[in-house]
Design a protein around this motif. Structure first.
Motif, PDB file in Angstrom:
ATOM      1  N   SER A  25     -12.592   0.216   7.010  1.00 23.20           N
ATOM      2  CA  SER A  25     -11.670   1.728   7.232  1.00 23.20           C
ATOM      3  C   SER A  25     -11.541   2.110   8.384  1.00 23.20           C
ATOM      4  CB  SER A  25     -12.426   2.492   5.990  1.00 23.20           C
ATOM      5  OG  SER A  25     -11.530   3.587   5.881  1.00 23.20           O
TER       6      SER A  25
ATOM      7  N   ILE B 152     -10.173  -7.167   5.072  1.00 20.55           N
ATOM      8  CA  ILE B 152      -9.040  -6.307   4.634  1.00 20.55           C
ATOM      9  C   ILE B 152      -9.579  -5.045   5.663  1.00 20.55           C
ATOM     10  CG2 ILE B 152      -8.190  -4.996   2.817  1.00 20.55           C
ATOM     11  CD1 ILE B 152      -7.753  -7.947   2.401  1.00 20.55           C
TER      12      ILE B 152
ATOM     13  N   GLN C  19      -5.577   4.288   7.954  1.00 14.52           N
ATOM     14  CA  GLN C  19      -4.873   5.479   7.461  1.00 14.52           C
ATOM     15  C   GLN C  19      -5.541   6.763   8.276  1.00 14.52           C
ATOM     16  OE1 GLN C  19      -6.547   7.288   3.939  1.00 14.52           O
ATOM     17  NE2 GLN C  19      -8.684   6.444   4.025  1.00 14.52           N
TER      18      GLN C  19
ATOM     19  N   SER D 116      -8.733  -0.767  -1.964  1.00  9.11           N
ATOM     20  CA  SER D 116      -8.408  -2.054  -1.288  1.00  9.11           C
ATOM     21  C   SER D 116      -9.471  -3.301  -1.932  1.00  9.11           C
ATOM     22  CB  SER D 116      -8.867  -2.010   0.025  1.00  9.11           C
ATOM     23  OG  SER D 116      -7.850  -0.938   0.666  1.00  9.11           O
TER      24      SER D 116
ATOM     25  N   ASP E 299      -2.578  -1.220   4.901  1.00  6.21           N
ATOM     26  CA  ASP E 299      -3.583  -2.229   4.531  1.00  6.21           C
ATOM     27  C   ASP E 299      -3.015  -3.785   5.255  1.00  6.21           C
ATOM     28  OD1 ASP E 299      -5.209  -0.457   2.987  1.00  6.21           O
ATOM     29  OD2 ASP E 299      -4.385  -1.037   1.063  1.00  6.21           O
TER      30      ASP E 299
ATOM     31  N   SER F 264       0.748  -1.397   0.049  1.00  7.94           N
ATOM     32  CA  SER F 264      -0.031   0.068  -0.056  1.00  7.94           C
ATOM     33  C   SER F 264       0.959   1.313   0.067  1.00  7.94           C
ATOM     34  CB  SER F 264      -0.870   0.072   1.181  1.00  7.94           C
ATOM     35  OG  SER F 264      -0.069   0.333   2.398  1.00  7.94           O
TER      36      SER F 264
ATOM     37  N   ARG G 103      -1.080   5.144   5.180  1.00  7.57           N
ATOM     38  CA  ARG G 103      -1.972   4.183   4.998  1.00  7.57           C
ATOM     39  C   ARG G 103      -1.525   2.626   4.928  1.00  7.57           C
ATOM     40  NH1 ARG G 103      -4.460   2.926  -0.930  1.00  7.57           N
ATOM     41  NH2 ARG G 103      -5.210   0.721  -0.623  1.00  7.57           N
TER      42      ARG G 103
ATOM     43  N   GLU H  71      -8.230  -1.493   6.591  1.00  3.27           N
ATOM     44  CA  GLU H  71      -7.185  -0.260   6.097  1.00  3.27           C
ATOM     45  C   GLU H  71      -7.154   0.841   7.096  1.00  3.27           C
ATOM     46  OE1 GLU H  71      -7.597   2.770   2.360  1.00  3.27           O
ATOM     47  OE2 GLU H  71      -9.268   2.743   3.836  1.00  3.27           O
TER      48      GLU H  71
ATOM     49  N   VAL I  18     -14.374  -5.212   3.807  1.00  2.00           N
ATOM     50  CA  VAL I  18     -13.350  -3.850   4.184  1.00  2.00           C
ATOM     51  C   VAL I  18     -13.629  -3.129   5.353  1.00  2.00           C
ATOM     52  CG1 VAL I  18     -12.036  -1.960   3.472  1.00  2.00           C
ATOM     53  CG2 VAL I  18     -12.533  -4.084   1.890  1.00  2.00           C
TER      54      VAL I  18
END
Length: 331
Positions: free
Chosen positions: A134, A93, A97, A115, A81, A66, A79, A95, A132
């Protein structure tokens, strides 16, 4: 030699000539997430933060390629991942950030979309799309709101019935019901600067570390005991400390620049407001003067027409004044 005191642990650094006490210091999470926590030996720290947020045991499988792989100090994106397994053994997944960009919402959406698309192979069925999560850790003021943690997810709600849509999937001879929130991304926004509580829960202990760099000696929050061992400033190599100190200087310079820009903007806005106010005042004065001049002109016309014996209807037609206005001139 290291000794632990009752509340504030310190390092006892001895030499032949002196004994000095150095207060325990932890590196900032934004720097650690970019460098130290990508090491497999340190996965447990990130696992703790994600597990506390998702309220289930999360095990990291690997750190995916990433933007966090960029090693330049000037890199504004941070970020990470993560490919992980949840308590059900499902691959997800995550993420993480830490953005300071003003267009962070678009940034979050882009990161999640990236992603998803990067981790499904061409030709694969869409059932292989990974869920995902985030997690955005924000070190700047964000909009209006009283909370330091916000959570959002996609659901489809009946406009009239207010029920939640469920999707039926057939797997062999079995039917499985899914809700959109089991498929669509979920978003966590942590507003670090808004945290002002005494840390009592695992989540609050994590926020205390993110904001203030504090970790309780008796913490039981997942990941923080490991962070206390692995993220100590004095445990880093000289090269790592030099890089970290440089990062802090850049961060302070960026923060000062942002604050200066904010103050300059306020000052310029006020000055522009005063300038516009004076300009508008002049315009209003000219308009009022013209209106008064035109009214005086019409009054003179009315007086002359009346002296010549014109009736009110004719005067109204010539001047555009109303009957009330014309009659009011006689008062």
């Amino acid at each position: 030699m290291m000794e632990m005191e009752d509340r504030n642990k310190s390092y006892l650094c001895r030499s032949e000539k002196e004994v000095t006490m150095v207060p325990e210091k932890y590196v900032r999470f934004d720097w650690a997430a970019k460098r130290l926590l990508r090491d497999k030996a340190n996965f447990c720290v990130l696992e703790g933060l994600v597990s506390v947020l998702l309220e289930e045991k999360i095990q990291i499988v690997e750190i995916l390629d990433s933007e966090s792989n960029q090693e330049h100090y000037e890199d504004k994106f941070n970020r990470v991942d993560i490919k992980a397994k949840n308590s059900k053994g499902e691959i997800i997944i995550v993420e993480v950030q830490q953005t300071r960009k003003s267009d962070f919402l678009g940034r979050i959406l882009y990161g999640v979309s990236k992603s998803i698309t990067e981790h499904i192979f061409n030709g694969e069925d869409y059932q292989h799309v990974k869920k995902v999560y985030s997690i955005s850790i924000l070190y700047f003021s964000l909009g209006k709101g009283a909370d330091y943690l916000y959570h959002g997810q996609t659901t489809f709600t009946g406009v009239h019935t207010h029920d939640t849509l469920e999707i039926t999937e057939k797997e062999g001879d079995a039917l499985k019901m899914k809700t959109p929130k089991e498929v669509f991304p979920e978003y966590y926004i942590i507003r670090v600067n808004e945290f002002d509580k005494v840390a009592a829960t695992p989540l609050e202990e994590w926020l205390d570390y993110l904001k203030n760099g504090r970790i309780k000696d008796d913490t039981t929050a997942p990941g923080l005991n490991e962070a206390r061992e692995k993220l100590q400033y004095l445990m880093m190599s000289n090269e790592e400390r030099s890089q970290y100190d440089h990062h802090l200087e850049n961060w302070k310079a960026e923060r000062n620049a942002m604050e200066t820009a904010r103050l300059d903007g306020l000052w310029e806005g006020r000055r522009e407001g005063r300038r516009e106010g004076r300009h508008e005042g002049r315009l209003e004065g000219r308009l009022e003067g013209r209106m008064e001049g035109r009214m005086e002109e019409k009054m003179e016309i009315v007086a002359k027409m009346r002296s010549k014996g014109f009736d009110i209807d004719t005067i109204m037609e010539v001047t555009g004044l109303t009957r009330t206005e014309i009659e009011g001139l006689d008062e």
